[in-house]
Design a protein around this motif. Structure first.
Motif, mmCIF file in Angstrom:
data_model
loop_
_atom_site.group_PDB
_atom_site.id
_atom_site.type_symbol
_atom_site.label_atom_id
_atom_site.label_comp_id
_atom_site.label_asym_id
_atom_site.label_seq_id
_atom_site.Cartn_x
_atom_site.Cartn_y
_atom_site.Cartn_z
ATOM 1 N N ASN A 159 0.832 -1.200 0.000
ATOM 2 C CA ASN A 159 0.000 0.000 0.000
ATOM 3 C C ASN A 159 0.868 1.253 0.000
ATOM 4 O O ASN A 159 1.523 1.570 1.000
ATOM 5 C CB ASN A 159 -0.901 -0.038 1.241
ATOM 6 N N ALA A 160 0.924 1.972 -1.145
ATOM 7 C CA ALA A 160 1.646 3.244 -1.203
ATOM 8 C C ALA A 160 0.973 4.240 -0.252
ATOM 9 O O ALA A 160 -0.234 4.149 -0.015
ATOM 10 C CB ALA A 160 1.628 3.774 -2.631
ATOM 11 N N PRO A 161 1.749 5.149 0.330
ATOM 12 C CA PRO A 161 3.124 5.507 -0.019
ATOM 13 C C PRO A 161 4.195 4.817 0.797
ATOM 14 O O PRO A 161 5.383 5.123 0.622
ATOM 15 C CB PRO A 161 3.147 7.007 0.265
ATOM 16 N N PHE A 162 3.838 3.882 1.699
ATOM 17 C CA PHE A 162 4.849 3.222 2.527
ATOM 18 C C PHE A 162 4.877 1.752 2.154
ATOM 19 O O PHE A 162 4.065 0.962 2.634
ATOM 20 C CB PHE A 162 4.539 3.409 4.017
ATOM 21 N N ALA A 163 5.813 1.377 1.303
ATOM 22 C CA ALA A 163 5.854 0.018 0.744
ATOM 23 C C ALA A 163 7.291 -0.489 0.735
ATOM 24 O O ALA A 163 7.939 -0.561 -0.312
ATOM 25 C CB ALA A 163 5.263 0.010 -0.658
ATOM 26 N N PRO A 164 7.833 -0.888 1.889
ATOM 27 C CA PRO A 164 9.242 -1.280 1.970
ATOM 28 C C PRO A 164 9.621 -2.458 1.077
ATOM 29 O O PRO A 164 10.699 -2.462 0.481
ATOM 30 C CB PRO A 164 9.425 -1.630 3.449
ATOM 31 N N LEU A 165 8.766 -3.478 0.990
ATOM 32 C CA LEU A 165 9.099 -4.627 0.154
ATOM 33 C C LEU A 165 9.095 -4.259 -1.323
ATOM 34 O O LEU A 165 9.934 -4.740 -2.097
ATOM 35 C CB LEU A 165 8.120 -5.775 0.417
ATOM 36 N N ALA B 264 11.849 2.851 1.698
ATOM 37 C CA ALA B 264 10.547 3.509 1.798
ATOM 38 C C ALA B 264 10.645 4.679 2.770
ATOM 39 O O ALA B 264 11.362 4.606 3.767
ATOM 40 C CB ALA B 264 9.496 2.515 2.283
ATOM 41 N N PRO B 265 9.955 5.787 2.504
ATOM 42 C CA PRO B 265 10.049 6.969 3.385
ATOM 43 C C PRO B 265 9.390 6.717 4.735
ATOM 44 O O PRO B 265 8.160 6.631 4.839
ATOM 45 C CB PRO B 265 9.302 8.047 2.601
ATOM 46 N N ALA B 266 10.215 6.583 5.779
ATOM 47 C CA ALA B 266 9.703 6.202 7.098
ATOM 48 C C ALA B 266 8.687 7.194 7.632
ATOM 49 O O ALA B 266 7.758 6.811 8.361
ATOM 50 C CB ALA B 266 10.869 6.058 8.075
ATOM 51 N N HIS B 267 8.821 8.476 7.273
ATOM 52 C CA HIS B 267 7.910 9.486 7.815
ATOM 53 C C HIS B 267 6.490 9.329 7.266
ATOM 54 O O HIS B 267 5.561 9.964 7.747
ATOM 55 C CB HIS B 267 8.434 10.887 7.520
ATOM 56 N N ARG B 268 6.303 8.448 6.266
ATOM 57 C CA ARG B 268 4.975 8.261 5.674
ATOM 58 C C ARG B 268 4.306 6.967 6.159
ATOM 59 O O ARG B 268 3.320 6.526 5.594
ATOM 60 C CB ARG B 268 5.082 8.271 4.151
ATOM 61 N N GLU B 269 4.841 6.392 7.227
ATOM 62 C CA GLU B 269 4.317 5.122 7.729
ATOM 63 C C GLU B 269 2.868 5.230 8.197
ATOM 64 O O GLU B 269 2.128 4.244 8.176
ATOM 65 C CB GLU B 269 5.207 4.608 8.867
ATOM 66 N N PRO C 52 -0.686 4.875 4.844
ATOM 67 C CA PRO C 52 -1.452 3.841 4.139
ATOM 68 C C PRO C 52 -2.784 3.530 4.823
ATOM 69 O O PRO C 52 -2.905 3.561 6.054
ATOM 70 C CB PRO C 52 -0.516 2.624 4.186
ATOM 71 N N LEU C 53 -3.780 3.210 4.009
ATOM 72 C CA LEU C 53 -5.077 2.769 4.525
ATOM 73 C C LEU C 53 -4.918 1.483 5.318
ATOM 74 O O LEU C 53 -5.512 1.305 6.382
ATOM 75 C CB LEU C 53 -6.039 2.562 3.348
ATOM 76 N N ALA C 54 -4.110 0.550 4.786
ATOM 77 C CA ALA C 54 -3.895 -0.759 5.414
ATOM 78 C C ALA C 54 -2.673 -0.681 6.325
ATOM 79 O O ALA C 54 -1.556 -1.035 5.940
ATOM 80 C CB ALA C 54 -3.721 -1.831 4.351
ATOM 81 N N ARG C 55 -2.875 -0.213 7.555
ATOM 82 C CA ARG C 55 -1.742 -0.041 8.468
ATOM 83 C C ARG C 55 -1.079 -1.357 8.830
ATOM 84 O O ARG C 55 0.086 -1.389 9.227
ATOM 85 C CB ARG C 55 -2.209 0.675 9.746
ATOM 86 N N GLU C 56 -1.820 -2.457 8.699
ATOM 87 C CA GLU C 56 -1.241 -3.760 9.015
ATOM 88 C C GLU C 56 -0.119 -4.156 8.057
ATOM 89 O O GLU C 56 0.622 -5.112 8.316
ATOM 90 C CB GLU C 56 -2.324 -4.848 9.012
ATOM 91 N N LEU C 57 0.020 -3.432 6.950
ATOM 92 C CA LEU C 57 1.063 -3.741 5.968
ATOM 93 C C LEU C 57 2.335 -2.925 6.183
ATOM 94 O O LEU C 57 3.279 -3.033 5.397
ATOM 95 C CB LEU C 57 0.539 -3.501 4.545
ATOM 96 N N THR C 58 2.374 -2.110 7.233
ATOM 97 C CA THR C 58 3.498 -1.189 7.422
ATOM 98 C C THR C 58 4.569 -1.795 8.327
ATOM 99 O O THR C 58 4.708 -1.414 9.485
ATOM 100 C CB THR C 58 3.010 0.149 8.007
ATOM 101 N N ASN C 59 5.320 -2.738 7.796
ATOM 102 C CA ASN C 59 6.426 -3.349 8.534
ATOM 103 C C ASN C 59 7.734 -2.818 7.949
ATOM 104 O O ASN C 59 8.054 -3.072 6.793
ATOM 105 C CB ASN C 59 6.360 -4.876 8.412
#
Length: 432
Positions: A272-278, A288-293, A296-303
């Protein structure tokens, strides 16, 4: 296949780097030999996809790393989604629904496939386990909290404050389940950092996340269920990912169950952009820009720390399967969630909306053929339906801590939690 006997280990733990094989104690997370970071994996005496009699997760107990089965847990429900497939341009779209949808027999208690990993991890534990320390963005905490409450397994859960909206249950949590909430600006990554420190306390143990074979194999039952219904493996497997643990588990399950000469499913992992480390790591676009963690709508994807380079991790399974990491934005995910409910008749979680939106984009771009046999993992759904059907009560935190921020934040919070656990500042030093 016979049902696993209580206390008996019907599998061995094998290191994917050096091949060391050992008996499982229910807690091991890493190979003791010195070498590159590498996942452990399981080798079972059973083969094939046909489960034992009955339904639910433990239908596949002979292919799960458990010493005992736990009653009362459902499993994935696989069905053909013809209307949805037509709308996004696929002739052979199948859905693995993980959530609450009683009309189709889906009865996962906390509405996501995290229930599959929680019950498997608990079934893997020794008879007298330590306190499991588990960080979460919400769904994992919900699954472990309720499973541990039902079966009285001690857990310490660490979550950022927004996760509380996911923590609603049919009843109060058992006192053996302690929920620590990080108030303020804390993120999922902050919860992980705090949990890493707390796991060092006496009598506590890191649950392990993707390093835990119970998690990966429990989530891998989605592939087992699909192979049983389809009579074969899908051509393409699509799933939203934060760490990628579920997709790795699906890939490992496909390895165990494929027939002679059968190709492994291509993995399409979705973020989920804008925080997509993989997505950034796979496509080599920089971190991925850490300040945008928070965005995303799907916060469960922000690892922030997905297992990308570890042996047997995301990079390896993507390469072996010929897979890819896709990315989509919040607006597309919301539209996909609405389309799924319109065509299938049930609400789905943001993460599942991300996967569906990314799949639709890939079909439109010609990266997925119209005639491919596609399995879309709906990793969570039915939360709104469950709230209408059942009286649910919000979880009561055991402790709320204001997040102090900064590099010292995890240590300061861990010390506060340790003092509450032990009543002394001496033991808090173990969290440094």
């Amino acid at each position: 296949m016979s049902r696993v006997a209580p206390g008996i280990r019907h599998y061995r733990i094998v290191c994917s780097a050096c091949g060391t094989s050992s008996e499982d104690d229910g807690l091991i997370l890493d190979c003791p030999r010195p070498h590159e970071p590498a996942f452990l994996h399981t080798e079972y005496s059973a083969t094939g996809t046909r489960g034992v009699e009955g339904g639910g997760l433990f239908r596949y107990a002979p292919l799960l790393p458990v010493a005992r089965t736990l009653p009362g847990i459902g499993g994935p429900v696989v069905h053909r989604a013809e209307r949805l497939g037509r709308r996004i341009g696929l002739n052979r779209l199948w859905v693995a629904f993980n959530g609450y949808w009683p009309d189709r027999g889906a009865q996962l208690p906390t509405c996501t496939f995290k229930d599959l990993e929680a019950y498997t991890v608990l079934g893997r534990l020794p008879a007298e386990p330590p306190v499991l320390v588990i960080p979460s963005a919400g769904n994992t905490a919900a699954a472990f909290a309720w499973a541990a409450t039902r079966h009285r397994v001690p857990c310490l859960l660490v979550v950022p404050a927004p996760a509380l909206e996911r923590l609603r249950f049919p009843g109060p949590l058992d006192p053996c389940v302690r929920l620590v909430v990080l108030d303020g600006t804390a993120t999922y990554s902050d919860a992980i950092a705090c949990a890493d420190l707390l796991a060092a306390l006496p009598g506590h143990h890191a649950e392990g996340g993707s390093r835990n074979v119970g998690r990966r194999d429990g989530l891998g039952t989605v592939m087992l269920a699909a192979a049983e219904v389809l009579g074969r493996l899908p051509d393409t497997y699509v799933q939203a990912v934060g760490s990628g643990t579920g997709a790795i588990g699906a890939h490992e399950a496909a390895h165990r169950t494929r027939g002679d000469g059968e190709a492994l499913p291509r993995l399409l992992m979705c973020q989920n952009a804008p925080f997509a480390p993989l997505h950034a790591a796979w496509h080599s676009t920089g971190p991925a820009p850490a300040h945008r963690e928070h965005e995303p709508l799907a916060r469960e994807l922000t690892n922030r720390r997905p297992p990308f380079t570890i042996r047997g991790g995301v990079r390896d399974v993507l390469s072996e399967s010929g897979g890819d990491v896709l990315c989509t934005d919040n607006e597309a995910a919301l539209a996909a969630m609405a389309l799924f409910e319109e065509t299938e008749g049930i609400d789905i979680e943001p993460g599942a909306g991300v996967a569906m939106a990314a799949l639709a984009d890939a079909v439109h771009a010609g990266r997925v053929r119209r005639d491919e046999l596609v399995l879309l993992n709906i990793t969570g759904g039915g939360r709104a339906r469950q709230a209408r059907d059942l009286p649910l009560v919000p979880a009561e935190p055991w402790l709320r801590v204001e997040w102090p921020g900064g590099a010292a934040g995890p240590r300061l919070v861990a010390e506060q939690v340790a003092r509450q656990l032990t009543g002394t500042a001496v033991v808090a030093e173990a969290a440094r």
